[in-house]
Design a protein around this motif. Structure first.
Motif, short mmCIF file in Angstrom:
data_model
loop_
_atom_site.label_atom_id
_atom_site.label_comp_id
_atom_site.label_asym_id
_atom_site.label_seq_id
_atom_site.Cartn_x
_atom_site.Cartn_y
_atom_site.Cartn_z
N VAL A 73 -19.00 45.49 1.70
CA VAL A 73 -20.02 46.09 0.83
C VAL A 73 -20.79 46.91 1.87
N ARG A 74 -21.65 47.94 1.27
CA ARG A 74 -22.32 48.97 2.22
C ARG A 74 -23.78 48.93 1.70
N ARG A 75 -24.54 49.53 2.48
CA ARG A 75 -26.12 49.90 2.21
C ARG A 75 -26.97 48.55 1.51
N THR A 76 -27.31 48.63 0.15
CA THR A 76 -28.15 47.72 -0.37
C THR A 76 -27.46 46.54 -0.44
N GLY A 77 -26.03 46.43 -0.93
CA GLY A 77 -25.46 45.33 -0.81
C GLY A 77 -25.21 44.72 0.44
N ARG A 78 -25.09 45.35 1.37
CA ARG A 78 -25.06 44.72 2.74
C ARG A 78 -26.43 43.97 3.22
N VAL A 79 -27.30 44.61 2.80
CA VAL A 79 -28.54 43.94 3.09
C VAL A 79 -28.81 42.71 2.39
N LEU A 80 -28.37 42.76 1.10
CA LEU A 80 -28.44 41.54 0.27
C LEU A 80 -27.45 40.27 0.81
N LEU A 91 -29.47 37.44 10.72
CA LEU A 91 -30.61 38.08 11.48
C LEU A 91 -29.97 39.25 11.97
N LEU A 92 -28.75 39.08 12.69
CA LEU A 92 -28.14 40.11 13.43
C LEU A 92 -27.60 41.06 12.26
N ALA A 93 -27.05 40.54 11.28
CA ALA A 93 -26.51 41.39 10.20
C ALA A 93 -27.61 42.17 9.45
N LEU A 94 -28.82 41.53 9.32
CA LEU A 94 -29.81 42.35 8.79
C LEU A 94 -30.23 43.58 9.78
N ARG A 95 -30.23 43.29 10.85
CA ARG A 95 -31.01 44.31 12.00
C ARG A 95 -29.89 45.24 12.14
N TYR A 96 -28.63 44.81 12.45
CA TYR A 96 -27.73 46.05 12.93
C TYR A 96 -26.47 46.26 11.91
N GLY A 97 -26.60 45.57 10.85
CA GLY A 97 -25.44 45.66 9.99
C GLY A 97 -25.13 47.15 9.42
N SER A 98 -26.28 48.05 9.29
CA SER A 98 -26.21 49.31 9.05
C SER A 98 -25.04 50.01 9.83
#
Length: 220
Positions: free
Chosen positions: A94-101, A166-173
């Motif tokens: 997923v990307r963008r908002t989906g990745r954040v969720l 937490l790493l995914a939230l910070r650097y996932g983009s």
């Protein structure tokens, strides 16, 4: 006196340096998140199957030894570890908002696994239930109750999953997306996968082209 033309002073390529630093940070955070998430989930699943509590139920003049593993005490850590593994894989789909969720789900899975394991470290309900079943209800609690270190191992592994989230939230983009790779392959490989035109000198190819719905008489 002739005019003096100003020579522009070359400026450092700050944007390029920042992009390179971001890419390096993205690769490192990606590797760390994959390692922490996978190891954390594996340890939670392993530790949940180990003995968390031991005791004995008095029966007549003797006693019956009892023990309960992590899944007897609470099934939440193992279930949340599976959810965390699924979220770790889904981050790349997923990307963008989906990745954040999905990253938030990964972090919450780790936090939930750690909290439930910590709360189950001193639980005696599972052994009490075993005592009732073993003695047909004559004994409702166990004697010599002891707890092992496995609940704390499970809780620590849950924190690893939390760190991965937490790493995914910070650097996932900055991480690559699985779908993007497939889109590039589809766009670049269309010409390579195009079927060659049917040869009019070979009747079997003409029949195959007709079966595919193609016009073998079109321009070559």
């Amino acid at each position: 006196m002739g005019g003096v033309s100003a020579v522009p002073v070359p400026q450092p390529r700050t944007e390029t340096a920042e992009a390179a630093a971001t890419a390096v940070g993205g690769r490192r955070s990606l590797a760390a998140a994959l390692f922490l998430g996978a190891v954390g989930a594996a340890v939670v699943l392993l530790a949940s199957g180990q003995t968390w509590a031991e005791g004995a139920a008095a029966v007549g003049a003797g006693s019956v030894p009892l023990e309960a593993d992590g899944r007897d005490v609470t099934g939440l850590p193992a279930a949340l570890a599976v959810v965390g593994l699924a979220a770790l894989v889904a981050v790349f789909a997923v990307r963008r908002t989906g990745r954040v969720l999905v990253s938030a789900l990964l972090a919450l899975s780790g936090a939930g696994a750690a909290a439930s394991a910590f709360l189950g470290a001193s639980d005696s309900a599972a052994l009490d239930e075993q005592a009732r079943q073993t003695t047909s209800g004559t004994v409702t609690s166990v004697d010599a109750l002891t707890h092992t270190a496995w609940p704390y191992v499970t809780a620590a592994a849950g924190l690893l999953i939390l760190l991965a989230g937490l790493l995914a939230l910070r650097y996932g983009s900055a991480w690559p997306a699985m779908s993007g790779r497939y889109e590039r392959e589809g766009a670049g490989g269309g010409a390579r996968k195009a079927r060659p035109a049917a040869d009019p000198d070979r009747p079997e190819e003409l029949w195959k082209a007709l079966d595919r719905g193609e016009d073998p008489t079109g321009d070559r």
